[in-house]
Design a protein around this motif. Sequence first.
Motif, short mmCIF file in Angstrom:
data_model
loop_
_atom_site.label_atom_id
_atom_site.label_comp_id
_atom_site.label_asym_id
_atom_site.label_seq_id
_atom_site.Cartn_x
_atom_site.Cartn_y
_atom_site.Cartn_z
N GLY A 39 63.58 -6.88 -1.68
CA GLY A 39 63.06 -8.13 -2.21
C GLY A 39 62.04 -8.81 -1.33
O GLY A 39 61.42 -9.80 -1.76
N GLN A 81 67.90 -9.15 -1.87
CA GLN A 81 69.24 -8.63 -2.07
C GLN A 81 69.63 -7.78 -0.88
O GLN A 81 68.86 -6.94 -0.42
CB GLN A 81 69.30 -7.79 -3.35
CG GLN A 81 70.69 -7.35 -3.74
CD GLN A 81 70.72 -6.63 -5.08
OE1 GLN A 81 69.70 -6.15 -5.57
NE2 GLN A 81 71.90 -6.56 -5.69
N TYR A 113 69.48 -14.62 5.32
CA TYR A 113 69.86 -13.77 4.19
C TYR A 113 71.19 -13.07 4.50
O TYR A 113 71.37 -12.54 5.60
CB TYR A 113 68.78 -12.72 3.92
CG TYR A 113 67.40 -13.30 3.74
CD1 TYR A 113 66.46 -13.22 4.75
CD2 TYR A 113 67.06 -13.92 2.55
CE1 TYR A 113 65.19 -13.76 4.59
CE2 TYR A 113 65.79 -14.46 2.38
CZ TYR A 113 64.87 -14.38 3.40
OH TYR A 113 63.61 -14.92 3.23
N GLN A 115 63.37 -10.96 -5.73
CA GLN A 115 64.66 -11.53 -5.36
C GLN A 115 65.25 -10.74 -4.20
O GLN A 115 65.38 -9.54 -4.26
CB GLN A 115 65.61 -11.50 -6.55
CG GLN A 115 66.98 -12.09 -6.27
CD GLN A 115 67.88 -12.04 -7.49
OE1 GLN A 115 67.46 -11.60 -8.57
NE2 GLN A 115 69.10 -12.46 -7.33
#
Length: 125
Positions: free
Chosen positions: A26, A3, A114, A1
């Motif tokens: 991640g 982050q 992101y 994941q």
Amino acid sequence: QVQLVESGGGLVQAGGSLRLSCAASGRTFSSLHMGWFRQAPGKEREFVAAITWDGRNTYYSDSVKGRFTISRGNAGNTGSLQMNSLKPEDTANYYCAFSGAWRSGPSSPEGYNYWGQGTQVTVSS
């Protein structure tokens, strides 16, 4: 994941300095461009600074040029924003972001894949 975590925000008097940090995890970030944006209450998200994946090129908004410096770590998954000569108008929530490709240039938020949750910077007069 994936982050992204920003840190280093706080309250500072006008003329002071802060150093924001961004730590990403991640996935591999070394091939991604990195940017910093900010958003003040009631305003749109605003470009602050960006740096290419290899660290060779940096970009700044006119409002922070000469006062802020963006950098990134050798591993590519960390970065920082050194902010000097802070002004009350610099007050905002600051976000770091990573981009696989700047489709519309480094200053367009749409080009970033992101995002972190942000860190608050408050500059008192």
